[in-house]
Write a protein that holds these residues in place. Sequence first.
Motif, PDB file in Angstrom:
ATOM      1  N   GLU A  45      83.579  13.938  30.743  1.00 15.01           N
ATOM      2  CA  GLU A  45      83.752  14.639  29.465  1.00 15.01           C
ATOM      3  C   GLU A  45      82.730  14.175  28.433  1.00 15.01           C
ATOM      4  O   GLU A  45      82.231  14.965  27.623  1.00 15.01           O
ATOM      5  N   ILE A  46      82.413  12.872  28.446  1.00 20.60           N
ATOM      6  CA  ILE A  46      81.422  12.307  27.527  1.00 20.60           C
ATOM      7  C   ILE A  46      80.045  12.914  27.785  1.00 20.60           C
ATOM      8  O   ILE A  46      79.303  13.241  26.851  1.00 20.60           O
ATOM      9  N   LYS A  48      79.406  15.895  29.000  1.00 21.74           N
ATOM     10  CA  LYS A  48      79.432  17.266  28.455  1.00 21.74           C
ATOM     11  C   LYS A  48      79.348  17.249  26.923  1.00 21.74           C
ATOM     12  O   LYS A  48      78.670  18.085  26.327  1.00 21.74           O
ATOM     13  N   ARG A  49      80.035  16.281  26.320  1.00 18.84           N
ATOM     14  CA  ARG A  49      80.046  16.189  24.850  1.00 18.84           C
ATOM     15  C   ARG A  49      78.651  15.875  24.312  1.00 18.84           C
ATOM     16  O   ARG A  49      78.213  16.479  23.316  1.00 18.84           O
ATOM     17  N   ILE A  50      77.942  14.953  24.969  1.00 22.21           N
ATOM     18  CA  ILE A  50      76.583  14.605  24.529  1.00 22.21           C
ATOM     19  C   ILE A  50      75.669  15.821  24.635  1.00 22.21           C
ATOM     20  O   ILE A  50      74.886  16.116  23.721  1.00 22.21           O
ATOM     21  N   TYR A  52      76.494  18.952  24.545  1.00 27.80           N
ATOM     22  CA  TYR A  52      76.898  19.925  23.524  1.00 27.80           C
ATOM     23  C   TYR A  52      76.433  19.480  22.136  1.00 27.80           C
ATOM     24  O   TYR A  52      75.854  20.272  21.372  1.00 27.80           O
ATOM     25  N   ASP A  53      76.690  18.208  21.788  1.00 27.03           N
ATOM     26  CA  ASP A  53      76.341  17.693  20.452  1.00 27.03           C
ATOM     27  C   ASP A  53      74.840  17.735  20.185  1.00 27.03           C
ATOM     28  O   ASP A  53      74.403  18.132  19.097  1.00 27.03           O
ATOM     29  N   TYR A  58      74.255  17.355  16.064  1.00 25.11           N
ATOM     30  CA  TYR A  58      74.848  16.029  16.265  1.00 25.11           C
ATOM     31  C   TYR A  58      74.909  15.263  14.945  1.00 25.11           C
ATOM     32  O   TYR A  58      73.922  15.157  14.227  1.00 25.11           O
ATOM     33  N   TYR A  84      80.025   5.503  21.174  1.00 22.60           N
ATOM     34  CA  TYR A  84      79.493   6.827  21.549  1.00 22.60           C
ATOM     35  C   TYR A  84      78.078   6.998  20.991  1.00 22.60           C
ATOM     36  O   TYR A  84      77.172   7.477  21.690  1.00 22.60           O
TER      37      TYR A  84
END
Length: 536
Positions: A45-46, A48-50, A52-53, A58, A84
């Motif tokens: 998930e991390i 994918k989050r990076i 996306y951000d 960001y 993070y």
Amino acid sequence: MSLIDCIIDESNIYQAIHTLKSNKGSKTPGVNGETISDILKIEDEIVKRIKYDLKGRYTPGMVKRVEIPKEDGEFRPLGIPNIYDRLVQLCFKQILEPIVEKSFYKNSFGFRPERSTEHAIGTCYHMVNITKLHFVVDIDIKGFFDNINHKKLIKQLQRFKSIDKKTLSIVKRMLKVETVLQNKDIIQSEKGTPQGGILSPLLANIVLNELDWWIYKQWLGLKTKREYSTLGNKERALRDTNLTEVRIVRYADDFKLFCRDRGSAEKMFKLVKIFLKDRLKLEISEKKSKIVNLRKEFSIFLGIKFKAVKNRKRLTVRSYVSDKARKAILNLIRQEIKELQKRRTALQVLKFNSVILGIQNYYRIATMVNMDFRKIGYIVNKSLMNRIGKPSGKEDNKYKLRYKGYNFQVWNVAETTIFTLQAIKFKIPKLFSAKKKIQKEEKQIEIIEIEDPQIRAILRLQRNSTCEVTGKYIAGNDNFYVHRLVPKEHGGSDDLENLMLLDSSFKTLLKSENREDYYKDNENYAKILKTLSKYK
């Protein structure tokens, strides 16, 4: 493929997670209290989050400011980003470092691949023993990390053509992050970069790289009308002029200028002070900055104090562990002895021994380390006697192997021998020599040196850091070999379609006279035998 695409590539992010996991600081929480364990729980998930951000907008979280006490009674501010944000910074560092690294000056040793404090100290010794420069300008930049000028730093980054606007905009946001002070006040960062940030050391080197090259151009890099066959001939000719001979040795924001006489040192002191203020917007500490005559007094660098002393009609380096470092070593060992008194286990002895080894490995490059450690060791032995008891005199196999030939009192806890600090000999520090390594490799086999590091980074990420022969993951930025399918002499180019990512071990395999037999014996290699061997 843009630079930001390289940064958010999944293989780059997973590699950053793996690297951060082994970092001691990963267990230190930021403002939100999270550590690396929170990242590992939701690793996918991390990732994918990076992605996306960084593709969107960001926004880094707030930085936690802590004050670390110094021995002089003052405090050193340390900015700790959330875990993070540290991971995001590491993703940037892994891609940016190979791009900017080639532009750095050779005598900059701090926080750079393959370079160490040993190389920095070794270069200082070389300046005294070989180059015979005995006047040192010690410059202390006032609150360097807290005072880095953001506009100047961004301008310096813009000089690298491969760093795109998207990457620059995110770096700007990292710099402008809000900081939470210990009294819970929140301030906006108008200058500086968090000292606890993973990207900060690289950004610091980018800032001071301009100083390194400016110093270089004052002497060794000075353009002359006449061309000289060797650097030595050029130097001899320059010494007949009124120019100032000066060289720099730098480790992060700690640096020294070596000069031949006091007049040159005084001149460089003034010029560097002006350069730092006008060009880099940095102030020096008048209190801590000074000129040192190494024939009369010590200069301190990275925990080592050194001077030039007469030895058989010539001046050579004599160095000691600095007074501050000696106090720190003694305090650290005393603390470990207290822990050993509480927990008398083999595991605790191994921890104690690892501390001793770390101290020995770092300070053995001081010429008088044996004398210094004997003095510290005398106090350590007293402490061991008081807290652990009388020495046993028994030595286990590990101790005998490492300290063969020494005859010191030894203590045993849980049938494990405690290592002896004073059992040490001076080791000549190594000088860093990148050119020799490259030349040696080039004699063995053609090395693909692509000028634009971005292409190397893109190739590595595009092929998922995987060897295209073995299918195995290649860890690190320097453990891969780029192979041209069609060599240049046969019309091959450096387009990605003509490049193959292989494990670095293939450098040896491709030069081997028996390589064809090697490939035939391994089914995995049979398919590409013709490709790899075609023009070899």
